[in-house]
Motif scaffolding. Structure first.
Motif, PDB file in Angstrom:
ATOM      1  N   ALA A 145     171.993 -31.910  73.532  1.00 10.32           N
ATOM      2  CA  ALA A 145     172.810 -30.783  73.982  1.00 10.32           C
ATOM      3  C   ALA A 145     171.968 -29.600  74.422  1.00 10.32           C
ATOM      4  O   ALA A 145     172.468 -28.705  75.109  1.00 10.32           O
ATOM      5  CB  ALA A 145     173.771 -30.355  72.874  1.00 10.32           C
ATOM      6  N   SER A 146     170.677 -29.587  74.054  1.00 14.98           N
ATOM      7  CA  SER A 146     169.819 -28.460  74.423  1.00 14.98           C
ATOM      8  C   SER A 146     169.469 -28.449  75.905  1.00 14.98           C
ATOM      9  O   SER A 146     168.892 -27.471  76.388  1.00 14.98           O
ATOM     10  CB  SER A 146     168.524 -28.501  73.599  1.00 14.98           C
ATOM     11  OG  SER A 146     167.759 -29.658  73.907  1.00 14.98           O
ATOM     12  N   ILE A 147     169.810 -29.489  76.657  1.00 16.22           N
ATOM     13  CA  ILE A 147     169.417 -29.528  78.072  1.00 16.22           C
ATOM     14  C   ILE A 147     170.286 -28.629  78.930  1.00 16.22           C
ATOM     15  O   ILE A 147     169.946 -28.373  80.083  1.00 16.22           O
ATOM     16  CB  ILE A 147     169.453 -30.963  78.631  1.00 16.22           C
ATOM     17  CG1 ILE A 147     170.882 -31.513  78.662  1.00 16.22           C
ATOM     18  CG2 ILE A 147     168.527 -31.870  77.856  1.00 16.22           C
ATOM     19  CD1 ILE A 147     170.997 -32.857  79.346  1.00 16.22           C
ATOM     20  N   GLY A 148     171.408 -28.131  78.408  1.00 17.89           N
ATOM     21  CA  GLY A 148     172.200 -27.233  79.224  1.00 17.89           C
ATOM     22  C   GLY A 148     173.594 -27.004  78.689  1.00 17.89           C
ATOM     23  O   GLY A 148     174.043 -27.692  77.756  1.00 17.89           O
ATOM     24  N   PRO A 160     165.008 -35.459  85.390  1.00 16.41           N
ATOM     25  CA  PRO A 160     164.784 -36.155  84.101  1.00 16.41           C
ATOM     26  C   PRO A 160     163.545 -35.658  83.363  1.00 16.41           C
ATOM     27  O   PRO A 160     163.558 -35.543  82.131  1.00 16.41           O
ATOM     28  CB  PRO A 160     164.646 -37.624  84.523  1.00 16.41           C
ATOM     29  CG  PRO A 160     165.403 -37.727  85.802  1.00 16.41           C
ATOM     30  CD  PRO A 160     165.171 -36.421  86.496  1.00 16.41           C
ATOM     31  N   ARG A 161     162.474 -35.368  84.101  1.00 18.63           N
ATOM     32  CA  ARG A 161     161.273 -34.866  83.428  1.00 18.63           C
ATOM     33  C   ARG A 161     161.541 -33.496  82.801  1.00 18.63           C
ATOM     34  O   ARG A 161     161.082 -33.213  81.680  1.00 18.63           O
ATOM     35  CB  ARG A 161     160.109 -34.762  84.405  1.00 18.63           C
ATOM     36  CG  ARG A 161     158.839 -34.202  83.749  1.00 18.63           C
ATOM     37  CD  ARG A 161     157.640 -34.234  84.672  1.00 18.63           C
ATOM     38  NE  ARG A 161     156.474 -33.687  84.001  1.00 18.63           N
ATOM     39  CZ  ARG A 161     156.101 -32.420  84.044  1.00 18.63           C
ATOM     40  NH1 ARG A 161     156.812 -31.564  84.773  1.00 18.63           N
ATOM     41  NH2 ARG A 161     155.044 -31.982  83.403  1.00 18.63           N
ATOM     42  N   LEU A 162     162.278 -32.646  83.490  1.00 18.74           N
ATOM     43  CA  LEU A 162     162.592 -31.333  82.937  1.00 18.74           C
ATOM     44  C   LEU A 162     163.476 -31.454  81.709  1.00 18.74           C
ATOM     45  O   LEU A 162     163.336 -30.683  80.751  1.00 18.74           O
ATOM     46  CB  LEU A 162     163.269 -30.473  84.003  1.00 18.74           C
ATOM     47  CG  LEU A 162     162.392 -30.081  85.196  1.00 18.74           C
ATOM     48  CD1 LEU A 162     163.203 -29.315  86.229  1.00 18.74           C
ATOM     49  CD2 LEU A 162     161.207 -29.251  84.732  1.00 18.74           C
ATOM     50  N   TRP A 163     164.404 -32.413  81.719  1.00 16.44           N
ATOM     51  CA  TRP A 163     165.200 -32.657  80.511  1.00 16.44           C
ATOM     52  C   TRP A 163     164.307 -33.072  79.357  1.00 16.44           C
ATOM     53  O   TRP A 163     164.478 -32.591  78.225  1.00 16.44           O
ATOM     54  CB  TRP A 163     166.241 -33.745  80.785  1.00 16.44           C
ATOM     55  CG  TRP A 163     167.372 -33.306  81.656  1.00 16.44           C
ATOM     56  CD1 TRP A 163     167.633 -32.033  82.089  1.00 16.44           C
ATOM     57  CD2 TRP A 163     168.403 -34.134  82.192  1.00 16.44           C
ATOM     58  NE1 TRP A 163     168.758 -32.022  82.872  1.00 16.44           N
ATOM     59  CE2 TRP A 163     169.253 -33.295  82.948  1.00 16.44           C
ATOM     60  CE3 TRP A 163     168.687 -35.490  82.116  1.00 16.44           C
ATOM     61  CZ2 TRP A 163     170.370 -33.781  83.613  1.00 16.44           C
ATOM     62  CZ3 TRP A 163     169.795 -35.982  82.785  1.00 16.44           C
ATOM     63  CH2 TRP A 163     170.628 -35.136  83.522  1.00 16.44           C
ATOM     64  N   TRP A 164     163.373 -33.977  79.621  1.00 14.04           N
ATOM     65  CA  TRP A 164     162.495 -34.452  78.551  1.00 14.04           C
ATOM     66  C   TRP A 164     161.609 -33.318  78.028  1.00 14.04           C
ATOM     67  O   TRP A 164     161.384 -33.206  76.824  1.00 14.04           O
ATOM     68  CB  TRP A 164     161.634 -35.609  79.029  1.00 14.04           C
ATOM     69  CG  TRP A 164     160.531 -35.927  78.058  1.00 14.04           C
ATOM     70  CD1 TRP A 164     159.191 -35.807  78.257  1.00 14.04           C
ATOM     71  CD2 TRP A 164     160.692 -36.386  76.708  1.00 14.04           C
ATOM     72  NE1 TRP A 164     158.504 -36.159  77.130  1.00 14.04           N
ATOM     73  CE2 TRP A 164     159.408 -36.521  76.157  1.00 14.04           C
ATOM     74  CE3 TRP A 164     161.795 -36.692  75.918  1.00 14.04           C
ATOM     75  CZ2 TRP A 164     159.193 -36.946  74.857  1.00 14.04           C
ATOM     76  CZ3 TRP A 164     161.588 -37.119  74.618  1.00 14.04           C
ATOM     77  CH2 TRP A 164     160.306 -37.242  74.105  1.00 14.04           C
ATOM     78  N   VAL A 165     161.125 -32.472  78.918  1.00 17.12           N
ATOM     79  CA  VAL A 165     160.298 -31.341  78.475  1.00 17.12           C
ATOM     80  C   VAL A 165     161.099 -30.434  77.548  1.00 17.12           C
ATOM     81  O   VAL A 165     160.591 -29.972  76.516  1.00 17.12           O
ATOM     82  CB  VAL A 165     159.761 -30.568  79.696  1.00 17.12           C
ATOM     83  CG1 VAL A 165     159.132 -29.247  79.263  1.00 17.12           C
ATOM     84  CG2 VAL A 165     158.738 -31.405  80.444  1.00 17.12           C
ATOM     85  N   ARG A 166     162.347 -30.159  77.904  1.00 18.61           N
ATOM     86  CA  ARG A 166     163.185 -29.320  77.054  1.00 18.61           C
ATOM     87  C   ARG A 166     163.377 -29.958  75.680  1.00 18.61           C
ATOM     88  O   ARG A 166     163.258 -29.287  74.644  1.00 18.61           O
ATOM     89  CB  ARG A 166     164.541 -29.088  77.729  1.00 18.61           C
ATOM     90  CG  ARG A 166     165.605 -28.432  76.863  1.00 18.61           C
ATOM     91  CD  ARG A 166     165.254 -27.010  76.502  1.00 18.61           C
ATOM     92  NE  ARG A 166     165.116 -26.169  77.665  1.00 18.61           N
ATOM     93  CZ  ARG A 166     166.146 -25.597  78.305  1.00 18.61           C
ATOM     94  NH1 ARG A 166     167.390 -25.786  77.882  1.00 18.61           N
ATOM     95  NH2 ARG A 166     165.932 -24.820  79.346  1.00 18.61           N
ATOM     96  N   ILE A 167     163.681 -31.257  75.649  1.00 23.27           N
ATOM     97  CA  ILE A 167     163.888 -31.934  74.367  1.00 23.27           C
ATOM     98  C   ILE A 167     162.594 -31.990  73.572  1.00 23.27           C
ATOM     99  O   ILE A 167     162.567 -31.751  72.359  1.00 23.27           O
ATOM    100  CB  ILE A 167     164.462 -33.345  74.602  1.00 23.27           C
ATOM    101  CG1 ILE A 167     165.880 -33.243  75.195  1.00 23.27           C
ATOM    102  CG2 ILE A 167     164.490 -34.150  73.315  1.00 23.27           C
ATOM    103  CD1 ILE A 167     166.459 -34.567  75.630  1.00 23.27           C
ATOM    104  N   ALA A 168     161.466 -32.303  74.252  1.00 23.38           N
ATOM    105  CA  ALA A 168     160.178 -32.404  73.556  1.00 23.38           C
ATOM    106  C   ALA A 168     159.777 -31.080  72.939  1.00 23.38           C
ATOM    107  O   ALA A 168     159.128 -31.048  71.879  1.00 23.38           O
ATOM    108  CB  ALA A 168     159.101 -32.892  74.525  1.00 23.38           C
ATOM    109  N   ASP A 169     160.140 -29.971  73.579  1.00 32.97           N
ATOM    110  CA  ASP A 169     159.826 -28.660  73.013  1.00 32.97           C
ATOM    111  C   ASP A 169     160.479 -28.456  71.654  1.00 32.97           C
ATOM    112  O   ASP A 169     159.991 -27.670  70.828  1.00 32.97           O
ATOM    113  CB  ASP A 169     160.281 -27.550  73.969  1.00 32.97           C
ATOM    114  CG  ASP A 169     159.295 -27.326  75.098  1.00 32.97           C
ATOM    115  OD1 ASP A 169     158.149 -27.812  74.985  1.00 32.97           O
ATOM    116  OD2 ASP A 169     159.667 -26.691  76.098  1.00 32.97           O
ATOM    117  N   HIS A 170     161.601 -29.143  71.441  1.00 36.68           N
ATOM    118  CA  HIS A 170     162.341 -28.955  70.188  1.00 36.68           C
ATOM    119  C   HIS A 170     162.075 -30.055  69.156  1.00 36.68           C
ATOM    120  O   HIS A 170     162.693 -30.042  68.089  1.00 36.68           O
ATOM    121  CB  HIS A 170     163.840 -28.881  70.482  1.00 36.68           C
ATOM    122  CG  HIS A 170     164.248 -27.675  71.266  1.00 36.68           C
ATOM    123  ND1 HIS A 170     164.020 -26.399  70.827  1.00 36.68           N
ATOM    124  CD2 HIS A 170     164.855 -27.541  72.467  1.00 36.68           C
ATOM    125  CE1 HIS A 170     164.472 -25.532  71.709  1.00 36.68           C
ATOM    126  NE2 HIS A 170     164.981 -26.204  72.726  1.00 36.68           N
TER     127      HIS A 170
END
Length: 721
Positions: A124-127, A374-384
């Motif tokens: 849910a953190s992707i947007g 997709p890479r930007l989604w993964w970066v957001r999730i990986a940050d958390h």
């Protein structure tokens, strides 16, 4: 945790069992939502249960509109809300299918609950769209994973999903749709429009500088995400949302710098400054038009060219009749504002136009420009994916609580056991105190609602016509009052709704009301236990830790930036360390912003246990360091004299030391004393170098001001949330 209505932990005494006063807009919004959800639910439920006699199909046609329309914070107005539901249908179908087959055993359903809970909360953190539909997706799995294990009913379940989702989309789009909210893009455009008018007026005079400064600061405050409606801030992980958010941050910084400049600028301005002011006014007007869609974005190249020209010719004119130091500080402030305008132009170009490269700009600032979604989604999730992230903490707390609730409900074979998970999900909060407050109110509300439901079931018996007649008015009242009345009203009225609905699906007795009490209290107890064991302090503790980590990460960047500004380069053996420190600071800055966003959803403490720190000033300190790291080391031709270089080292040591002291929360305040420039040094340097020296001075003083605001000048100060 997901919940609708008032801030979590709002209930503090018996008075909260009564409806609290709410704004007219909030009450009207709840009533409109109640009408949409009720119509969507009964339009599929009544034919399914009374004409087709398909109870499973009927249950899902009733449940899906409630899950998406009431229990999920869908963002935006009617068309966008309907689009969010449409995009979520495939995932909902997959979760219903998964839950249907994993219901074969308690252990498999529990493991599935653990995995689904963690993935949905983290994803849910992707947007805002993902955040909005995540509760409904969670509930789709919850309903399907409970006994009876009946794979043969999967067709009816998916058909109920299709009908319920279709009716929900139609009602969200056509029936009393949510009014359009002012978009964040429009807010940024309005701020840039005000900046353009101000920049045109400043060289001419005729306006009160203090009044102008206050208007600019007020416009900057309107760009805070907390001032925008839910779902409107660009918090998504995609490139356009990142660019629009960055445009908002840079515009706020630009407006604040103009507010500092407005009282200082007296006409006639020196010729280079006047030309830059006119150029920035044109650029701001163009960017505002691009955000409104009336012209294509121009990009940052023109503003960069103006900055290069200004940096080459600014300085002290020979016929100056005022303090040269004051003029240089004013020019430095104007240059800093222009640098923010470059970021605004680049971000607007990325937010409104096709993806493009940003030559001449630091790669780290717009690293997302060429990245795939997709890479930007993964970066957001990986940050958390770190225990220090509040998103990770919420995911662990929610997933473990739901899995434990599923295990308890399945092991004890509780009747209507999915109410256990529903109670845990809707009453769980991010702090133990807030969870206990919600559970107390919900327990009383459930008890009263169950007594009323039991009396209704005893008096009406098997006469389904009575329940059919009562369902619509009960849903309208429950869905209108519950979200604004708090957990007590919400749980009590919802008990009446489910009792009248289940009485039409199958014969029931007063024992249904008793089962409701047991299930809700069981789920509440599990949520309370998880709240006590898993990060019970909520976001304040993580806000302190992430802000401290941000301060520690930015301290070495301050030293490296000033070194590069003074010498034109950094030592070769420190460049790799500086690059690593920059990446680390960027990550901590994003984590601190996530912690602050979570902090805003929690009620303020009765006493400022965190020492009254101003977290906004702490975040602004980190942002200012990063911007200075990108832009401050302008090229120069003349070395600073020894006294100027010595001053730069001492001033940097003072600011770095204060930054590290500020990292020790709770702090007793930080006093920063940046010494004035050595007397006469400005007269011994040529124009480019003396201007560059004042740039460093202005930047260090700004950092010192941020630190003082963050933790107080030698003593704590009350901060703003």
């Amino acid at each position: 945790m997901w919940h609708r209505g008032r801030p979590e932990g709002h209930a503090r005494s018996w008075r909260t069992l009564l409806p609290t006063p709410s704004s007219r807009a909030e009450s009207v919004g709840a009533a409109r939502r109640a009408v949409r959800v009720t119509v969507a639910a009964v339009a599929g439920f009544y034919p399914a249960v009374h004409l087709l006699d398909r109870p499973v199909f009927a249950l899902y046609t009733l449940f899906i509109p409630v899950a998406f329309g009431l229990l999920s914070p869908l963002p935006g107005a009617g068309r966008r809300r309907a689009g969010s539901v449409l995009r979520a249908v495939p995932a909902a179908a997959a979760l219903i299918t998964l839950g249907t087959y994993l219901a074969a055993a308690t252990w498999s359903a529990t493991l599935g609950m653990l995995l689904v809970g963690f993935v949905l909360v983290t994803g849910a953190s992707i947007g805002p769209r993902a955040t909005g539909v995540a509760p409904a997706l969670q509930l789709c799995y919850i309903l399907a994973c409970f006994p009876p294990y009946a794979p043969g009913t999967l067709g009816d379940r998916l058909a109920g999903l299709a009908v319920g989702a279709t009716l929900t989309m139609l009602c969200e789009w056509l029936l009393l749709p949510e009014p359009e909210q002012t978009s964040y893009r429009s807010r940024v455009a309005d701020g840039l429009g005000l900046a353009a008018r101000t920049l045109r007026d400043l060289p001419r005079g005729g306006a009160d500088g203090r009044e102008t400064a206050e208007r600019l600061r007020a416009a900057g405050r309107e760009l805070r995400f907390s001032r925008t409606a839910a779902g409107c801030p660009p918090t998504g992980a995609g490139a356009r949302d990142r660019a629009l958010a960055q445009a908002g941050y840079a515009t706020r910084r630009f407006l604040d710098l103009l507010a500092v400049l407005a009282p200082l600028l007296r006409p006639p301005a020196d010729l280079p400054s006047a030309m830059l002011l006119r150029g920035l006014a044109t650029a701001c007007a163009d960017e505002a038009a691009a955000l409104r869609g009336t012209r294509p974005p121009s990009g940052p190249e023109r503003v960069e060219e103006m900055i290069a020209q200004y940096a080459a010719v600014r300085g002290v004119p020979p016929d100056l009749r005022e303090d040269p130091h004051a003029l240089l500080r004013r020019q430095s402030t104007l240059l800093a504002a222009a640098v923010s305008a470059v970021t605004v132009s680049a971000a607007v170009a990325l937010a409104t136009g096709p993806r493009r490269s940003m030559p001449g700009l630091p790669l780290e600032q717009f690293w997302y420009a060429g990245a795939s979604t997709p890479r930007l989604w993964w970066v957001r999730i990986a940050d958390h994916l770190t225990p220090r992230s509040v998103v990770f903490q919420n995911a662990v707390r929610t997933a473990s609580g739901l899995a434990l609730a599923r295990l308890v409900a399945g092991s004890l074979d509780l009747s209507h056991g999915f109410w256990v998970l529903l109670g845990m999900l809707t009453l769980g909060r991010t702090t133990a105190g807030a969870t206990w407050s919600a559970v107390r109110s919900a327990a009383v509300g459930t008890l009263v609602g169950s007594l009323a439901a039991g009396a209704l079931l005893i008096s009406a018996g098997d006469v389904t016509e009575v329940y059919a007649a009562l369902l619509v008015p009960m849903m309208l009242v429950a869905f209108s009052v519950g979200p604004v009345g708090g957990p007590a009203w919400g749980q009590g009225l919802f008990t009446l709704v489910v009792s009248t609905a289940f009485a039409q699906i199958a014969p029931v007795t007063w024992e249904l009301a008793a089962a409701r009490i047991v299930d809700v209290l069981t789920g509440s107890a599990i949520g309370l236990v998880c709240g006590l064991l898993a990060w019970p302090a909520g976001a304040p503790g993580e806000m302190r830790r992430s802000a401290a980590a941000l301060f520690r990460a930015t301290a070495p960047l301050i030293r490296v930036t000033v070194e590069r500004a003074a010498t034109g380069h950094s030592a070769p053996d420190t460049r790799a360390d500086a690059a690593a420190a920059l990446r680390r600071a960027m990550r901590y800055w994003r984590t601190a912003h996530a912690s602050y966003a979570q902090l805003r959803t929690e009620p303020p403490p009765r006493r400022a246990a965190d020492g009254g720190a101003d977290w906004l000033a702490a975040l602004n300190h980190g942002s200012r360091v990063l911007v200075g790291t990108y832009w401050l080391p302008w090229s120069r031709a003349t070395a600073w004299p020894s006294d100027a270089a010595s001053w730069a080292r001492e001033a940097t040591d003072e600011v770095v030391s204060a930054t590290l002291r500020a990292a020790h929360f709770p702090a007793d305040g930080v006093t920063v004393r940046v010494a004035p420039l050595p007397p006469g040094v400005l007269t011994r340097l040529p124009a480019p170098s003396v201007s560059h020296l004042v740039d460093v001075e202005v930047w260090l003083h700004a950092l010192a001001s941020d630190l003082t605001a963050a933790v107080g000048p030698g003593g704590t100060v009350e901060g703003s949330r």
